[in-house]
Design a protein around this motif. Structure first.
Motif, PDB file in Angstrom:
ATOM      1  N   THR A  98      14.625  -8.555 -18.349  1.00 15.98           N
ATOM      2  CA  THR A  98      14.167  -7.765 -17.205  1.00 15.98           C
ATOM      3  C   THR A  98      14.044  -6.307 -17.648  1.00 15.98           C
ATOM      4  N   GLY A  99      13.421  -5.493 -16.828  1.00 18.05           N
ATOM      5  CA  GLY A  99      13.272  -4.072 -17.131  1.00 18.05           C
ATOM      6  C   GLY A  99      14.627  -3.396 -17.302  1.00 18.05           C
ATOM      7  N   LYS A 100      15.570  -3.788 -16.452  1.00 21.54           N
ATOM      8  CA  LYS A 100      16.918  -3.204 -16.503  1.00 21.54           C
ATOM      9  C   LYS A 100      17.616  -3.554 -17.820  1.00 21.54           C
ATOM     10  N   GLN A 101      17.484  -4.802 -18.251  1.00 22.65           N
ATOM     11  CA  GLN A 101      18.111  -5.249 -19.498  1.00 22.65           C
ATOM     12  C   GLN A 101      17.472  -4.565 -20.705  1.00 22.65           C
ATOM     13  N   ARG A 102      16.146  -4.443 -20.664  1.00 14.36           N
ATOM     14  CA  ARG A 102      15.407  -3.764 -21.720  1.00 14.36           C
ATOM     15  C   ARG A 102      15.861  -2.305 -21.830  1.00 14.36           C
ATOM     16  N   SER A 103      16.020  -1.694 -20.678  1.00 13.11           N
ATOM     17  CA  SER A 103      16.457  -0.303 -20.597  1.00 13.11           C
ATOM     18  C   SER A 103      17.873  -0.149 -21.179  1.00 13.11           C
ATOM     19  N   ILE A 115      11.643  -4.471 -27.970  1.00 11.96           N
ATOM     20  CA  ILE A 115      12.297  -3.601 -26.995  1.00 11.96           C
ATOM     21  C   ILE A 115      11.533  -2.295 -26.800  1.00 11.96           C
ATOM     22  N   GLN A 116      11.241  -1.613 -27.892  1.00 10.75           N
ATOM     23  CA  GLN A 116      10.491  -0.372 -27.772  1.00 10.75           C
ATOM     24  C   GLN A 116       9.953   0.092 -29.106  1.00 10.75           C
TER      25      GLN A 116
END
Length: 102
Positions: free
Chosen positions: A8-13, A79-80
């Motif tokens: 999820t976006g939160k986990q990725r963050s 991830i990024q």
């Protein structure tokens, strides 16, 4: 080969936050993405789960494209990408260390 459960976006963050403090463990140069490079990353992902890779200027590779290709070949999660570095994650089969928030 099936993909890992998508984050999820939160986990990725959360993982991006952890990645801030790690140094690139390897780099991709002119030879690009070789079998031995993928093997090395596989071992590193199993040991560390979260790794950062540096794409050298002389490789002429696009960081984001390279990151996605590497993630696919290692069955990891992209991830990024920042500048010429990128971060990938794959949960360890033997010894999971990173506790990702749900």
């Amino acid at each position: 080969m099936e993909r890992v459960d998508l984050l999820t976006g939160k986990q990725r963050s959360y993982l991006r936050g952890l990645a801030n403090n790690i140094k690139p463990i390897t780099q991709i140069g002119k030879s690009g993405i070789t079998e031995s490079f993928i093997k090395q990353l596989d071992d590193a992902l199993e040991a560390r789960e979260l790794i950062k890779i540096h794409v050298l200027e002389n490789s002429l590779l696009d960081t984001k494209k390279t990151a996605n290709e590497v993630a696919k070949k290692t069955r990891a999660e992209f991830i990024q990408a920042i500048g010429n570095k990128f971060v990938i994650y794959r949960k360890s089969k033997e010894n999971p260390k990173i506790e990702i928030p749900r």
